[in-house]
Design a protein around this motif. Structure first.
Motif, PDB file in Angstrom:
ATOM      1  N   ASP A  28       0.885  -1.161   0.000  1.00  0.00           N
ATOM      2  CA  ASP A  28       0.000   0.000   0.000  1.00  0.00           C
ATOM      3  C   ASP A  28       0.926   1.214   0.000  1.00  0.00           C
ATOM      4  O   ASP A  28       1.601   1.482   0.988  1.00  0.00           O
ATOM      5  CB  ASP A  28      -0.861  -0.095   1.277  1.00  0.00           C
ATOM      6  CG  ASP A  28      -1.835   1.054   1.470  1.00  0.00           C
ATOM      7  OD1 ASP A  28      -1.465   2.206   1.175  1.00  0.00           O
ATOM      8  OD2 ASP A  28      -2.957   0.798   1.955  1.00  0.00           O
TER       9      ASP A  28
ATOM     10  N   PHE B  85      -1.569   3.260  12.543  1.00  0.00           N
ATOM     11  CA  PHE B  85      -1.440   1.898  12.030  1.00  0.00           C
ATOM     12  C   PHE B  85      -1.359   0.868  13.154  1.00  0.00           C
ATOM     13  O   PHE B  85      -1.930  -0.212  13.040  1.00  0.00           O
ATOM     14  CB  PHE B  85      -0.262   1.784  11.061  1.00  0.00           C
ATOM     15  CG  PHE B  85      -0.596   2.367   9.714  1.00  0.00           C
ATOM     16  CD1 PHE B  85      -1.569   1.776   8.919  1.00  0.00           C
ATOM     17  CD2 PHE B  85       0.010   3.521   9.262  1.00  0.00           C
ATOM     18  CE1 PHE B  85      -1.922   2.321   7.693  1.00  0.00           C
ATOM     19  CE2 PHE B  85      -0.334   4.076   8.034  1.00  0.00           C
ATOM     20  CZ  PHE B  85      -1.296   3.472   7.248  1.00  0.00           C
TER      21      PHE B  85
ATOM     22  N   HIS C  62      -3.801   3.691  -2.109  1.00  0.00           N
ATOM     23  CA  HIS C  62      -4.955   3.967  -1.240  1.00  0.00           C
ATOM     24  C   HIS C  62      -5.177   5.482  -1.200  1.00  0.00           C
ATOM     25  O   HIS C  62      -4.847   6.151  -0.214  1.00  0.00           O
ATOM     26  CB  HIS C  62      -4.661   3.415   0.156  1.00  0.00           C
ATOM     27  CG  HIS C  62      -5.836   3.371   1.087  1.00  0.00           C
ATOM     28  ND1 HIS C  62      -6.801   2.412   1.036  1.00  0.00           N
ATOM     29  CD2 HIS C  62      -6.204   4.193   2.110  1.00  0.00           C
ATOM     30  CE1 HIS C  62      -7.701   2.618   1.992  1.00  0.00           C
ATOM     31  NE2 HIS C  62      -7.362   3.712   2.652  1.00  0.00           N
TER      32      HIS C  62
ATOM     33  N   HIS D 187       4.764  12.947  -0.489  1.00  0.00           N
ATOM     34  CA  HIS D 187       4.250  11.700  -1.071  1.00  0.00           C
ATOM     35  C   HIS D 187       5.270  11.047  -1.995  1.00  0.00           C
ATOM     36  O   HIS D 187       5.121   9.888  -2.360  1.00  0.00           O
ATOM     37  CB  HIS D 187       2.943  11.950  -1.820  1.00  0.00           C
ATOM     38  CG  HIS D 187       1.771  12.091  -0.907  1.00  0.00           C
ATOM     39  ND1 HIS D 187       1.206  13.296  -0.614  1.00  0.00           N
ATOM     40  CD2 HIS D 187       1.091  11.173  -0.193  1.00  0.00           C
ATOM     41  CE1 HIS D 187       0.202  13.125   0.235  1.00  0.00           C
ATOM     42  NE2 HIS D 187       0.115  11.835   0.515  1.00  0.00           N
TER      43      HIS D 187
ATOM     44  N   ASP E 107      -9.652   2.216   6.667  1.00  0.00           N
ATOM     45  CA  ASP E 107      -8.481   1.343   6.684  1.00  0.00           C
ATOM     46  C   ASP E 107      -8.838  -0.058   7.176  1.00  0.00           C
ATOM     47  O   ASP E 107      -8.301  -1.061   6.708  1.00  0.00           O
ATOM     48  CB  ASP E 107      -7.359   1.955   7.547  1.00  0.00           C
ATOM     49  CG  ASP E 107      -6.239   2.517   6.670  1.00  0.00           C
ATOM     50  OD1 ASP E 107      -6.050   1.990   5.550  1.00  0.00           O
ATOM     51  OD2 ASP E 107      -5.574   3.475   7.081  1.00  0.00           O
TER      52      ASP E 107
ATOM     53  N   TYR F 178       2.547  -1.285   4.446  1.00  0.00           N
ATOM     54  CA  TYR F 178       2.080   0.091   4.265  1.00  0.00           C
ATOM     55  C   TYR F 178       3.278   1.019   4.267  1.00  0.00           C
ATOM     56  O   TYR F 178       3.982   1.111   5.273  1.00  0.00           O
ATOM     57  CB  TYR F 178       1.157   0.517   5.413  1.00  0.00           C
ATOM     58  CG  TYR F 178      -0.141  -0.256   5.498  1.00  0.00           C
ATOM     59  CD1 TYR F 178      -0.174  -1.547   6.008  1.00  0.00           C
ATOM     60  CD2 TYR F 178      -1.340   0.313   5.085  1.00  0.00           C
ATOM     61  CE1 TYR F 178      -1.363  -2.253   6.091  1.00  0.00           C
ATOM     62  CE2 TYR F 178      -2.536  -0.382   5.171  1.00  0.00           C
ATOM     63  CZ  TYR F 178      -2.536  -1.657   5.667  1.00  0.00           C
ATOM     64  OH  TYR F 178      -3.723  -2.351   5.756  1.00  0.00           O
TER      65      TYR F 178
ATOM     66  N   GLN G 228       1.987   8.659  11.055  1.00  0.00           N
ATOM     67  CA  GLN G 228       0.803   7.792  11.158  1.00  0.00           C
ATOM     68  C   GLN G 228       1.089   6.480  11.894  1.00  0.00           C
ATOM     69  O   GLN G 228       0.302   5.537  11.823  1.00  0.00           O
ATOM     70  CB  GLN G 228       0.232   7.524   9.764  1.00  0.00           C
ATOM     71  CG  GLN G 228      -0.348   8.783   9.135  1.00  0.00           C
ATOM     72  CD  GLN G 228      -1.136   8.521   7.861  1.00  0.00           C
ATOM     73  OE1 GLN G 228      -1.758   7.479   7.696  1.00  0.00           O
ATOM     74  NE2 GLN G 228      -1.109   9.482   6.951  1.00  0.00           N
TER      75      GLN G 228
ATOM     76  N   VAL H 147       3.983   4.502   4.554  1.00  0.00           N
ATOM     77  CA  VAL H 147       3.306   5.764   4.903  1.00  0.00           C
ATOM     78  C   VAL H 147       4.153   6.511   5.938  1.00  0.00           C
ATOM     79  O   VAL H 147       4.886   5.893   6.709  1.00  0.00           O
ATOM     80  CB  VAL H 147       1.891   5.496   5.494  1.00  0.00           C
ATOM     81  CG1 VAL H 147       1.111   6.799   5.669  1.00  0.00           C
ATOM     82  CG2 VAL H 147       1.081   4.528   4.635  1.00  0.00           C
TER      83      VAL H 147
ATOM     84  N   GLY I  16      -0.544   6.696  -1.927  1.00  0.00           N
ATOM     85  CA  GLY I  16      -1.654   7.228  -1.121  1.00  0.00           C
ATOM     86  C   GLY I  16      -1.852   8.736  -1.198  1.00  0.00           C
ATOM     87  O   GLY I  16      -2.067   9.394  -0.186  1.00  0.00           O
ATOM     88  N   VAL I  17      -1.783   9.271  -2.392  1.00  0.00           N
ATOM     89  CA  VAL I  17      -1.962  10.721  -2.551  1.00  0.00           C
ATOM     90  C   VAL I  17      -3.405  11.120  -2.236  1.00  0.00           C
ATOM     91  O   VAL I  17      -4.299  10.271  -2.212  1.00  0.00           O
ATOM     92  CB  VAL I  17      -1.617  11.172  -3.989  1.00  0.00           C
ATOM     93  CG1 VAL I  17      -0.132  11.249  -4.186  1.00  0.00           C
ATOM     94  CG2 VAL I  17      -2.241  10.237  -5.009  1.00  0.00           C
ATOM     95  N   ASN I  18      -3.603  12.403  -2.022  1.00  0.00           N
ATOM     96  CA  ASN I  18      -4.926  12.878  -1.639  1.00  0.00           C
ATOM     97  C   ASN I  18      -5.546  13.738  -2.733  1.00  0.00           C
ATOM     98  O   ASN I  18      -4.883  14.609  -3.286  1.00  0.00           O
ATOM     99  CB  ASN I  18      -4.819  13.679  -0.347  1.00  0.00           C
ATOM    100  CG  ASN I  18      -4.333  12.811   0.796  1.00  0.00           C
ATOM    101  OD1 ASN I  18      -4.782  11.678   0.954  1.00  0.00           O
ATOM    102  ND2 ASN I  18      -3.395  13.327   1.565  1.00  0.00           N
TER     103      ASN I  18
ATOM    104  N   TYR J 236     -11.140   7.900   8.538  1.00  0.00           N
ATOM    105  CA  TYR J 236      -9.982   7.309   7.861  1.00  0.00           C
ATOM    106  C   TYR J 236      -9.737   5.895   8.396  1.00  0.00           C
ATOM    107  O   TYR J 236      -9.513   4.949   7.638  1.00  0.00           O
ATOM    108  CB  TYR J 236      -8.799   8.234   8.148  1.00  0.00           C
ATOM    109  CG  TYR J 236      -7.455   7.861   7.572  1.00  0.00           C
ATOM    110  CD1 TYR J 236      -7.302   7.615   6.209  1.00  0.00           C
ATOM    111  CD2 TYR J 236      -6.317   7.793   8.400  1.00  0.00           C
ATOM    112  CE1 TYR J 236      -6.053   7.317   5.687  1.00  0.00           C
ATOM    113  CE2 TYR J 236      -5.075   7.501   7.880  1.00  0.00           C
ATOM    114  CZ  TYR J 236      -4.937   7.258   6.529  1.00  0.00           C
ATOM    115  OH  TYR J 236      -3.705   6.974   6.019  1.00  0.00           O
TER     116      TYR J 236
HETATM  117  N1  ARG Z   1      -3.802   9.426   1.995  1.00  0.00           N
HETATM  118  C1  ARG Z   1      -3.018   9.183   3.165  1.00  0.00           C
HETATM  119  C2  ARG Z   1      -2.181  10.414   3.503  1.00  0.00           C
HETATM  120  O1  ARG Z   1      -1.815  11.187   2.652  1.00  0.00           O
HETATM  121  C3  ARG Z   1      -2.101   8.003   3.003  1.00  0.00           C
HETATM  122  C4  ARG Z   1      -2.778   6.672   2.778  1.00  0.00           C
HETATM  123  C5  ARG Z   1      -1.955   5.533   3.252  1.00  0.00           C
HETATM  124  N2  ARG Z   1      -2.563   4.250   3.181  1.00  0.00           N
HETATM  125  C6  ARG Z   1      -3.491   3.787   4.034  1.00  0.00           C
HETATM  126  N3  ARG Z   1      -3.967   2.590   3.832  1.00  0.00           N
HETATM  127  N4  ARG Z   1      -3.896   4.488   5.057  1.00  0.00           N
HETATM  128  O2  ARG Z   1      -1.884  10.606   4.653  1.00  0.00           O
END
Ligand code: ARG
Length: 558
Positions: free
Chosen positions: A117, A335, A157, A131, A307, A325, A331, A327, A120-122, A303
């Motif tokens: 995973d 997790f 994701h 990112h 997940d 993951y 975070q 990330v 994970g861009v927004n 969120y």
């Molecule tokens: N979109 C999230 C961010 O920018 C990262 C996602 C990571 N993956 C996940 N399964 N939570 O912080």
């Protein structure tokens, strides 16, 4: 595998001493004088048995005799050092020639699925340099596991769901001044920022935004239409960055994909009795961690709910033996909570869920233009990398053909390598001088070494046949010793989710190759030419494959 072989010898020796098996490690020796591999087995044993480590090391050492070792030595506080024999090194070299780019790759684990995973861009936010780390490190981890013979699935994701979309839709409705299709990500970001500024003065806006999100959740046509366009616009822009980076992620399910499953997740959590009500919200209490909220008091999901839904879905559909993951480290707690909750829900053991946290990218001040208050867009950074690479080419080799194409390979490769040459969890400094340093531990340095090796081979007309291998020069043997480390490094890098082990190995290999090539004749060799060319060939194969794993291309010319 050499690690297994050495471990077997050691285990056998320990068994002969009638000692129960235990865990110990095999490492690559820190220096050539300490052999090729060393083990701490004697030190661990000494501690267990309250004995002198040096004595134990000597006893074990005496029991190990095999043609793969030139000698075995005891050193330091009780290390056992293994020096590989010429015969073994020669066999490994033959293996490289035979297996080519498959050398070090395994086929034995094909049946297991690993999900990575990453990225994970927004949506409606910039694809920032933050990112970049997830994307580049995640892809390298993906490639390593693939190389080791796993079935690997990459999942992007993306953040395309959540209450922030209520705010965005509100802002578009309120202040938007063009057709929704015509917005860029920068426009969307500005609108979002405006919402935050304005809602401080007019808190009632927050309520209205919430209502927009509710409409979105319920499938309201207008809300969905606007949301869809925002997703489309963002993905189109992100695709440009992915294509610049040469990245292609298998699937982009994203948070919204799990939206229809969220109700089931909450219900299952209730049924299984793992949740508690707390001030109107639903939380999963955890033994040693703060509780995980899965439903807010206003009934909206989070969120974390998505997940959890993703884990449930992945387990059911893909039966993975590992979900990785990649990330940011901010975070980590999230997790830990999610993994623990997934285990409580009985879906998967938390050991099968791994968070590979990455640190921050820090800027060396003044080096990258950050117009005041503006977020740094990755695309700008990549374009600058290419421009700087072009400048270097212009200075060093102005007659080069296809300068643009090569500058792109060098510039992008350099940015990626900068990210991959330190352990994911460390913060990295973004410093152009280091990134494009042609003499140091950098992408261009490795690309150059690889190209140099390939050029030698092109010039040579000799067919490579290795029969009896005899090293006549220390440079030959040193390079062979470095080459055989590759499968060991690859496996360690994958096991510990550390692509930097590969980067740093490739750097060492390049240095070893350069010193080999600078000190002894290859094309004009009067002795051992076939061996020398085989060494060059092996080095080029490993450099090329290793860089491929890191996602770095090698240009045809520099
Ligand atoms: N979109 C999230 C961010 O920018 C990262 C996602 C990571 N993956 C996940 N399964 N939570 O912080």
């Amino acid at each position: 595998m050499i690690e297994e072989k050495i471990k077997n010898f050691l285990n056998k020796a320990v068994k002969e001493l009638r000692i129960e098996p235990f865990d110990f490690s095999i490492e690559i020796s820190k220096e050539k004088d300490y052999g090729d591999y060393s083990s701490n087995i004697a030190m661990i044993l000494a501690k267990k048995e309250n004995k002198n480590p040096l004595e134990i090391a000597s006893i074990i050492k005496e029991k190990i005799k095999d043609k793969i070792f030139e000698k075995v030595e005891v050193a330091g506080p009780g290390f056992i050092n293994f020096f590989l024999s010429d015969e073994y090194l020669g066999e490994e070299l033959k293996k490289v020639l035979k297996e080519k780019k498959e050398y070090g790759c395994l086929k034995r684990k094909k049946k297991e699925t690993v999900i990575v995973d990453y990225s994970g861009v927004n949506i409606a936010k910039p694809f920032g340099i933050g990112h970049l780390r997830s994307t580049v490190i995640g892809q390298a981890i993906y490639n390593m596991y693939k190389c080791l013979g796993y079935k690997v699935l990459g999942d992007n994701h993306i953040g395309d769901w959540g209450t922030q979309f209520g705010k965005l839709i509100y802002a578009i409705k309120e202040w938007g001044d063009k057709k929704i299709q015509d917005y860029s990500v920068k426009d969307l970001v500005s609108l979002y920022i405006k919402f935050h500024e304005e809602s401080e003065k007019h808190p009632e806006m927050i309520n209205e935004a919430r209502q927009w999100f509710e409409r979105l959740e319920k499938g309201d046509k207008e809300a969905r239409r606007i949301w869809k366009e925002c997703v489309k616009t963002s993905l189109k822009e992100f695709d440009r960055v992915y294509s610049m980076l040469g990245i292609n992620i298998d699937m982009t399910l994203g948070e919204s994909f799990y939206e229809p499953m969220l109700k089931d997740v909450v219900e299952e959590a209730l049924e299984k009795g793992v949740v508690q009500k707390s001030q109107g919200a639903l939380i999963i209490p955890l033994k040693t961690l703060p509780p995980l909220m899965i439903l807010k008091s206003d009934g909206s999901t989070l969120y974390s709910t998505r997940d959890l839904a993703a884990i449930r879905h992945r387990v059911k559909k893909f039966k993975p033996s590992l979900i990785i993951y990649e990330v940011g480290s901010e975070q980590s707690l999230h997790f830990k909570q999610v993994f623990e909750s997934a285990e409580l829900l009985g879906w998967i053991k938390k050991e099968k869920l791994v968070h590979v946290p990455h640190g921050l990218i820090r800027l060396k001040t003044g080096k990258m233009s950050t117009r005041k208050g503006e977020i740094i867009f990755l695309q700008d950074v990549l374009e600058e990398a290419v421009r700087r690479a072009e400048e270097i080419i212009e200075r060093k080799n102005p007659d080069l053909k296809e300068k643009k194409k090569i500058a792109k390979i060098i510039g992008i490769g350099a940015v990626k390598y900068n990210d991959l040459s330190s352990h994911p969890s460390t913060d990295i400094i973004f410093d152009w001088d280091k990134i494009l340093n042609l003499e140091g531990n950098s992408g261009p340095y490795l690309q150059y070494a690889c190209l140099r090796a390939k050029k030698i081979l092109k010039k040579s007309k000799t067919k490579l046949v290795l029969k009896k291998i005899e090293f006549t020069k220390k440079e030959e043997k040193n390079l062979a010793r470095k080459i055989q480390q590759y499968p060991f490094v690859l496996e360690k890098a994958a096991e510990s989710f550390s692509p930097n082990l590969i980067s740093n190995y490739l750097f060492d290999l390049s240095k070893e190759f350069n010193s080999f090539y600078e000190n002894i004749p290859v094309l004009k060799a009067e002795e051992n030419k076939s061996l020398r060319l085989s060494l060059v060939y092996s080095a080029s194969l490993i450099l090329e494959k290793g860089l491929e794993i890191l996602g770095i291309e090698v240009p045809e010319e520099i």
